[in-house]
Write a protein that holds these residues in place. Structure first.
Motif, PDB file in Angstrom:
ATOM      1  N   ILE A  94       0.860  -1.177   0.000  1.00  0.00           N
ATOM      2  CA  ILE A  94       0.000   0.000   0.000  1.00  0.00           C
ATOM      3  C   ILE A  94       0.900   1.233   0.000  1.00  0.00           C
ATOM      4  O   ILE A  94       1.861   1.317   0.775  1.00  0.00           O
ATOM      5  CB  ILE A  94      -0.919  -0.001   1.238  1.00  0.00           C
ATOM      6  CG1 ILE A  94      -1.798  -1.252   1.237  1.00  0.00           C
ATOM      7  CG2 ILE A  94      -1.763   1.258   1.286  1.00  0.00           C
ATOM      8  CD1 ILE A  94      -2.550  -1.471   2.530  1.00  0.00           C
ATOM      9  N   LEU A 136      -3.079  10.777  -1.531  1.00  0.00           N
ATOM     10  CA  LEU A 136      -3.768   9.553  -1.927  1.00  0.00           C
ATOM     11  C   LEU A 136      -3.088   8.347  -1.299  1.00  0.00           C
ATOM     12  O   LEU A 136      -1.871   8.347  -1.083  1.00  0.00           O
ATOM     13  CB  LEU A 136      -3.771   9.403  -3.445  1.00  0.00           C
ATOM     14  CG  LEU A 136      -4.515  10.465  -4.246  1.00  0.00           C
ATOM     15  CD1 LEU A 136      -4.354  10.196  -5.740  1.00  0.00           C
ATOM     16  CD2 LEU A 136      -5.989  10.508  -3.867  1.00  0.00           C
ATOM     17  N   THR A 146      -3.056   4.165  -2.142  1.00  0.00           N
ATOM     18  CA  THR A 146      -3.525   3.328  -3.238  1.00  0.00           C
ATOM     19  C   THR A 146      -2.817   1.977  -3.287  1.00  0.00           C
ATOM     20  O   THR A 146      -1.672   1.845  -2.847  1.00  0.00           O
ATOM     21  CB  THR A 146      -3.314   4.068  -4.583  1.00  0.00           C
ATOM     22  OG1 THR A 146      -3.751   3.244  -5.663  1.00  0.00           O
ATOM     23  CG2 THR A 146      -1.855   4.419  -4.789  1.00  0.00           C
ATOM     24  N   ARG A 147      -3.526   1.006  -3.834  1.00  0.00           N
ATOM     25  CA  ARG A 147      -2.945  -0.279  -4.229  1.00  0.00           C
ATOM     26  C   ARG A 147      -3.830  -0.831  -5.355  1.00  0.00           C
ATOM     27  O   ARG A 147      -4.875  -1.429  -5.098  1.00  0.00           O
ATOM     28  CB  ARG A 147      -2.878  -1.269  -3.061  1.00  0.00           C
ATOM     29  CG  ARG A 147      -2.140  -2.577  -3.448  1.00  0.00           C
ATOM     30  CD  ARG A 147      -1.916  -3.470  -2.249  1.00  0.00           C
ATOM     31  NE  ARG A 147      -3.166  -3.940  -1.664  1.00  0.00           N
ATOM     32  CZ  ARG A 147      -3.242  -4.611  -0.509  1.00  0.00           C
ATOM     33  NH1 ARG A 147      -2.131  -4.874   0.171  1.00  0.00           N
ATOM     34  NH2 ARG A 147      -4.415  -4.998  -0.035  1.00  0.00           N
ATOM     35  N   PRO A 148      -3.440  -0.617  -6.607  1.00  0.00           N
ATOM     36  CA  PRO A 148      -4.283  -1.031  -7.733  1.00  0.00           C
ATOM     37  C   PRO A 148      -4.526  -2.541  -7.749  1.00  0.00           C
ATOM     38  O   PRO A 148      -3.648  -3.335  -7.422  1.00  0.00           O
ATOM     39  CB  PRO A 148      -3.465  -0.592  -8.954  1.00  0.00           C
ATOM     40  CG  PRO A 148      -2.532   0.458  -8.447  1.00  0.00           C
ATOM     41  CD  PRO A 148      -2.224   0.072  -7.033  1.00  0.00           C
ATOM     42  N   ASN A 157     -13.221   7.243   0.384  1.00  0.00           N
ATOM     43  CA  ASN A 157     -13.006   6.107  -0.517  1.00  0.00           C
ATOM     44  C   ASN A 157     -13.395   6.556  -1.925  1.00  0.00           C
ATOM     45  O   ASN A 157     -14.567   6.805  -2.208  1.00  0.00           O
ATOM     46  CB  ASN A 157     -13.866   4.925  -0.076  1.00  0.00           C
ATOM     47  CG  ASN A 157     -13.593   3.660  -0.886  1.00  0.00           C
ATOM     48  OD1 ASN A 157     -13.025   3.704  -1.979  1.00  0.00           O
ATOM     49  ND2 ASN A 157     -14.013   2.532  -0.346  1.00  0.00           N
ATOM     50  N   ASP A 166     -12.252   4.953  -4.964  1.00  0.00           N
ATOM     51  CA  ASP A 166     -12.140   3.973  -6.042  1.00  0.00           C
ATOM     52  C   ASP A 166     -12.369   2.563  -5.516  1.00  0.00           C
ATOM     53  O   ASP A 166     -11.516   1.686  -5.650  1.00  0.00           O
ATOM     54  CB  ASP A 166     -10.776   4.084  -6.738  1.00  0.00           C
ATOM     55  CG  ASP A 166     -10.705   3.264  -8.029  1.00  0.00           C
ATOM     56  OD1 ASP A 166     -11.769   2.828  -8.510  1.00  0.00           O
ATOM     57  OD2 ASP A 166      -9.594   3.044  -8.541  1.00  0.00           O
ATOM     58  N   PHE A 175      -9.664   0.496  -3.765  1.00  0.00           N
ATOM     59  CA  PHE A 175      -8.329   0.474  -4.350  1.00  0.00           C
ATOM     60  C   PHE A 175      -7.573   1.777  -4.095  1.00  0.00           C
ATOM     61  O   PHE A 175      -6.345   1.805  -4.130  1.00  0.00           O
ATOM     62  CB  PHE A 175      -8.411   0.238  -5.868  1.00  0.00           C
ATOM     63  CG  PHE A 175      -9.059  -1.053  -6.258  1.00  0.00           C
ATOM     64  CD1 PHE A 175      -8.364  -2.243  -6.163  1.00  0.00           C
ATOM     65  CD2 PHE A 175     -10.368  -1.078  -6.691  1.00  0.00           C
ATOM     66  CE1 PHE A 175      -8.958  -3.446  -6.522  1.00  0.00           C
ATOM     67  CE2 PHE A 175     -10.977  -2.267  -7.052  1.00  0.00           C
ATOM     68  CZ  PHE A 175     -10.273  -3.459  -6.957  1.00  0.00           C
ATOM     69  N   GLU A 176      -8.325   2.864  -3.861  1.00  0.00           N
ATOM     70  CA  GLU A 176      -7.686   4.170  -3.685  1.00  0.00           C
ATOM     71  C   GLU A 176      -8.522   5.022  -2.740  1.00  0.00           C
ATOM     72  O   GLU A 176      -9.757   5.037  -2.818  1.00  0.00           O
ATOM     73  CB  GLU A 176      -7.527   4.873  -5.035  1.00  0.00           C
ATOM     74  CG  GLU A 176      -6.725   6.166  -4.978  1.00  0.00           C
ATOM     75  CD  GLU A 176      -6.381   6.671  -6.374  1.00  0.00           C
ATOM     76  OE1 GLU A 176      -5.318   6.286  -6.894  1.00  0.00           O
ATOM     77  OE2 GLU A 176      -7.183   7.434  -6.936  1.00  0.00           O
ATOM     78  N   TYR A 177      -7.826   5.730  -1.843  1.00  0.00           N
ATOM     79  CA  TYR A 177      -8.467   6.608  -0.868  1.00  0.00           C
ATOM     80  C   TYR A 177      -7.808   7.988  -0.929  1.00  0.00           C
ATOM     81  O   TYR A 177      -6.635   8.111  -1.265  1.00  0.00           O
ATOM     82  CB  TYR A 177      -8.325   6.059   0.556  1.00  0.00           C
ATOM     83  CG  TYR A 177      -8.982   4.721   0.785  1.00  0.00           C
ATOM     84  CD1 TYR A 177     -10.253   4.638   1.359  1.00  0.00           C
ATOM     85  CD2 TYR A 177      -8.338   3.537   0.431  1.00  0.00           C
ATOM     86  CE1 TYR A 177     -10.850   3.400   1.569  1.00  0.00           C
ATOM     87  CE2 TYR A 177      -8.931   2.304   0.638  1.00  0.00           C
ATOM     88  CZ  TYR A 177     -10.188   2.236   1.207  1.00  0.00           C
ATOM     89  OH  TYR A 177     -10.769   1.019   1.411  1.00  0.00           O
ATOM     90  N   ARG A 178      -8.600   8.983  -0.596  1.00  0.00           N
ATOM     91  CA  ARG A 178      -8.046  10.334  -0.416  1.00  0.00           C
ATOM     92  C   ARG A 178      -8.101  10.650   1.069  1.00  0.00           C
ATOM     93  O   ARG A 178      -9.165  10.584   1.699  1.00  0.00           O
ATOM     94  CB  ARG A 178      -8.847  11.368  -1.212  1.00  0.00           C
ATOM     95  CG  ARG A 178      -8.438  12.807  -0.926  1.00  0.00           C
ATOM     96  CD  ARG A 178      -9.041  13.754  -1.947  1.00  0.00           C
ATOM     97  NE  ARG A 178      -9.429  15.018  -1.353  1.00  0.00           N
ATOM     98  CZ  ARG A 178      -9.552  16.143  -2.020  1.00  0.00           C
ATOM     99  NH1 ARG A 178      -9.331  16.169  -3.312  1.00  0.00           N
ATOM    100  NH2 ARG A 178      -9.923  17.244  -1.423  1.00  0.00           N
TER     101      ARG A 178
END
Length: 541
Positions: A446, A468, A470-472, A494, A496, A499-502
């Motif tokens: 991550i 951000l 993230t872990r795609p 949340n 995405d 998969f991705e957070y702000r």
């Protein structure tokens, strides 16, 4: 005995007998501004100077007033937004020192906030702001309503959005129009801005041109002079271009005519939406009744594939200030990498990763690889001939046989946690295209982007920043956020699907003067990476 003629003041007679031509407006001005200037000229032509004075009152001048309604802004963000507004005001005053801009209860610019806004007619997502314009002296010339969240994910705005919108509102109040596809605050965005867009000398020149034009109009109205209404009228020989396909690296040349069918000089400005427009040659003014040739050259070196690009023509035509010229072109790729799209991310496991790309080259300009070099990470690259099926670009749903080269990449496990760029360089035997590059990212675990957050210079007012996490292609949850400082808190969005957070960082304004250092620790549900630490830095003055 002769007939007695009515007696008129000499000034009135001269205004009737000696009309003057109105000032030329520059290109890239606002539609409402252009229409009001024309209406003013028409009023003087009818000798309706009362109407001309009414219209003069709504045109821009060097004194700008702004009313600011932040009643719907949360209490902890009012100071932040007000400072962002003042930053916009100072940027305009620094660029055009003669401007006097102040915040008053009832201003010619009226700005307010809403929690969120519906989509505009020309946008797919929610509007970031909406603007209304009035030619009534008793109303605000420009009214702007700013949304406090943007994008379909409803992300909260920052100070930069407020600054950019206020800069834009001041610009349109000065008669500047919205300009597409340039790095300028006059190119509005409905989403989140990447940064505060700086004003340039171009905006200063345009603002001074509009103000000088209004000053001349005022002098003519005060002198009760009849003004010949100026109506430049743009006509184009064509607005759509469909040139024949070329091979990547070859230039595409097109030309068209701009005709001025009006009674005054047509000012023009051409703005491309793509760096592929290598040269656009044209005269910036077309006299009445004349035409000028515009020559366009498109460089396809860095732009393979199907291209749908535009040139935007801005003029001082009162009714046609913006015209889009569409170019649909194709540059057959000289080479193509298959397997991983450019800028895509490869996730590393405990044993590293082995992956591959396929390199296809254009039969019209064949080339062969001689070596593979990998930059950015200590990976090993090799190549070998390849034959296989690929999608037919001309017939969707059909495959064709192609020959190319397989690029094998072996990425070791020793790469540290984080995300690193990895550029695959294929050295070829072509004297022009000596290296073909394809950049990917390698990521372990991550990752916070950026890995640390610098919030700049802070004062005693609250401030915000974000980063951000993230872990795609491998979802995770952030269970909580711990702060090493009592002056920082954070909340997570949340954006995405896991998969991705702000992560939004809020400084409360109570820190001590000097160098500020803290750490936010993100608690996750990942057993191998239960905690992710992100350093926070700032200077408090």
């Amino acid at each position: 005995m002769g007939t007695l003629l009515p007696m008129f003041p000499i000034g009135f007679a001269l205004s009737f007998l000696l009309p003057v031509v109105g000032p030329e407006l520059p290109a890239s001005t606002d539609l409402t501004f252009r229409r009001d200037v024309l209406a003013l000229q028409e009023a003087t032509w009818r000798l309706d100077f009362r109407e001309a004075e009414r219209l003069l009152a709504v045109l821009p001048n060097r004194t700008i007033t702004i009313s600011w309604d932040d009643t719907k802004v949360p209490a902890d963000r009012k100071i932040e937004f007000a400072k962002a507004r003042d930053k916009a005001i100072e940027s305009w005053k620094e660029l055009v020192p003669s401007l006097q801009i102040s915040v008053v209860p009832k201003g010619r610019i009226r700005l307010s906030f809403e929690a969120e806004l519906p989509p505009n007619a020309d946008t797919t997502g929610p509007a970031g702001a909406v603007y209304f314009f009035s030619s009534d002296p008793d109303e605000a010339r420009v009214e702007g309503i700013l949304a406090q969240v943007r994008t379909a994910k409803k992300l909260q705005i920052d100070a930069k959005e407020v600054t950019n919108e206020v800069v834009y509102a001041i610009g349109v109040s000065l008669g500047l129009g919205e300009i597409a596809h340039i790095a300028s605050p006059m190119n509005r965005e409905e989403g989140l801005y990447r940064a505060v867009m700086p004003l340039s000398s171009g905006e200063a020149l345009l603002a001074n041109d509009t103000l000088n034009a209004v000053a001349r109009l005022k002098g003519l109205v005060d002198a009760r002079r009849r003004i010949v209404p100026t109506r430049p009228q743009v006509f184009l020989s064509q607005t759509e271009f469909r040139p024949a396909a070329v091979v990547q690296g070859d230039a595409i040349s097109q030309s068209f005519l701009i005709v001025n069918k009006g009674n005054s000089p047509l000012r023009i400005r051409l703005v491309p939406d793509c760096g592929c427009f290598a040269a656009v040659r044209y005269d910036k003014s077309v006299p009445p009744g004349e035409e000028r040739l515009v020559q366009v050259t498109v460089d396809t070196t860095s732009f393979p594939g199907d291209l749908d690009k535009n040139l935007y023509l801005y003029t001082n035509d009162p009714e046609r200030g913006e015209v889009k010229l569409n170019f649909q072109m194709r540059a057959d790729p000289l080479f193509t990498f298959l397997g991983h799209e450019r800028q895509s991310t490869i996730l590393l496991g405990d044993g590293g990763a082995n992956t591959e790309l396929v390199l296809l080259v254009n039969d019209k300009k064949p080339m062969k690889p001689t070596a593979v070099r990998v930059d950015g990470v200590p990976a090993l690259g090799t190549f070998e001939p390849w034959t296989g099926s690929v999608d037919d670009p001309d017939q969707p749903g059909r495959t064709i046989q192609r020959q190319g080269f397989r690029i094998r990449l072996a990425i070791p496990a020793e790469i540290p946690p984080g995300r690193s760029p990895m550029t695959v360089n294929v050295i070829t035997d072509d004297p022009v295209w000596k290296e073909l590059r394809h950049t990917l990212y390698v990521q372990r675990g991550i990752v916070a982007l950026p890995s640390s957050l610098y919030m700049g210079e802070l004062g005693k007012d609250p401030a915000r920043g974000w980063f951000l996490v993230t872990r795609p292609r491998s979802p995770f949850k952030i269970l909580g956020v711990e702060s090493s400082s009592p002056f920082l808190k954070a909340f997570v969005e949340n954006i995405d699907g896991g998969f991705e957070y702000r992560v939004n960082v809020v400084y409360d304004g109570r820190g001590d003067f000097g160098d500020f250092r803290a750490t936010l620790t993100l608690v996750t549900d990942d057993k191998k990476q239960p905690r992710v630490e992100v350093p926070i830095r700032a200077v408090i003055r």
